[in-house]
Write an enzyme that holds these catalytic residues in place. Sequence first.
Site, PDB file in Angstrom:
ATOM      1  N   TYR A 141       2.785  14.200   0.447  1.00 48.13           N
ATOM      2  CA  TYR A 141       1.529  14.682  -0.128  1.00 48.13           C
ATOM      3  C   TYR A 141       0.952  15.896   0.585  1.00 48.13           C
ATOM      4  O   TYR A 141      -0.023  16.481   0.112  1.00 48.13           O
ATOM      5  CB  TYR A 141       0.531  13.531  -0.299  1.00 48.13           C
ATOM      6  N   PHE A 194       3.167   4.560  -1.031  1.00 53.87           N
ATOM      7  CA  PHE A 194       1.877   4.012  -1.439  1.00 53.87           C
ATOM      8  C   PHE A 194       1.743   3.982  -2.951  1.00 53.87           C
ATOM      9  O   PHE A 194       2.585   4.505  -3.684  1.00 53.87           O
ATOM     10  CB  PHE A 194       0.729   4.796  -0.795  1.00 53.87           C
ATOM     11  N   ALA A 243       9.071   8.942  -5.152  1.00 54.36           N
ATOM     12  CA  ALA A 243       8.901   7.804  -4.246  1.00 54.36           C
ATOM     13  C   ALA A 243       7.466   7.628  -3.741  1.00 54.36           C
ATOM     14  O   ALA A 243       7.177   6.679  -3.039  1.00 54.36           O
ATOM     15  CB  ALA A 243       9.860   7.911  -3.075  1.00 54.36           C
ATOM     16  N   LYS A 244       6.587   8.547  -4.079  1.00 56.12           N
ATOM     17  CA  LYS A 244       5.182   8.431  -3.644  1.00 56.12           C
ATOM     18  C   LYS A 244       5.107   8.150  -2.140  1.00 56.12           C
ATOM     19  O   LYS A 244       4.492   7.168  -1.690  1.00 56.12           O
ATOM     20  CB  LYS A 244       4.438   7.380  -4.482  1.00 56.12           C
ATOM     21  N   ILE A 245       5.742   9.025  -1.385  1.00 49.14           N
ATOM     22  CA  ILE A 245       5.807   8.910   0.078  1.00 49.14           C
ATOM     23  C   ILE A 245       4.603   9.647   0.659  1.00 49.14           C
ATOM     24  O   ILE A 245       4.327  10.796   0.270  1.00 49.14           O
ATOM     25  CB  ILE A 245       7.127   9.521   0.596  1.00 49.14           C
TER      26      ILE A 245
END
Length: 310
Positions: free
Chosen positions: A160, A33, A154-156
């Site tokens: 989070y 994202f 990778a902002k997976i």
Amino acid sequence: MAAYAFFHGKFVPLAEAKIGIMTHAFNYGTACFEGIRGNWNNEEKQIYLFRARDHYQRLVNNCRILKISIPYTIDELCRLTVELVEKNGYREDIYVRPIAYKSSEVVGVRLHDLEDDFLIFVTPFGPYLDIANGVRCCVSSWRRIDDNMIPPRAKITGLYVNSALAKTEAVDNGFDEAIMLTHDGHVSEGSGENIFLVMAGKLVTPPPSDNILIGITRDTVIKLANRELGIETIERQIDRSELYIADECFLTGTAAHVTPVLEIDHRNIGNGQVGTISKKLQDLYFNVVQGKNKKYLDWCTAAYKKRVKT
Ligand code: PMP
């Protein structure tokens, strides 16, 4: 005012943009994202999207890690975003959330043989942390996850959970934000922000190899510090104890903007007030993201073709 999302390839009312409970990304966190700010400029009655191209470039790169394909070019993604923001018509700061995700409704942990989809939603979004007065932080007992576990760059979505554990522990213990260390004990980043120290007139920040998300706000601050204030940034490993002896500290992020840190682990940073360099960078940054600094207008995309009525 009706809110819209971009979902299944078209603009639909937000209330109709729903995924099934078997969706792979919902079950296993298999999505990349982004978070893009739209900053309201009240004089121009305009929303400026900040560095949208850079956010989409990062998303497209990151999707290669999760084997997700996005059926749009970066130009198309920017155009879709502008159109969605226009449709929503907010007259305040907003947050744009594009998500590229594994959309198959199937059980089974993997990345292959799955369908992909892409969506965007927009939400009004004021300050995330106390940008004016600064925040109090703690070093988290949760370590930052390593690149060869789940790549933080990778902002997976699934990653989070690491940030959420750290953030809630910090807030439960009476702090505003957590600072996570790497597995080998070096400073990495906040739960949703990069970290900078001011030491002997220079900025010091952890390198990408210390499991940070390579922030676009981080890059913006490094460039503004250099070009506008003649301040150099050193990217190097930072020991935990350096946090306590820094002259100033601040956090950067799309949500957090430039947030001064006044205290870490019950120790004042500098004199415990908002630092002078932090304040200068914050002021410069706000001017730039609201499209008020002509020099940096190529970082800003005007979302509204016409002035919106207020
Ligand atoms: N680190 C983490 C863990 C984040 O989630 C974010 C927010 N995207 C950042 C740093 C800051 O990145 P950016 O400046 O690109 O928003």
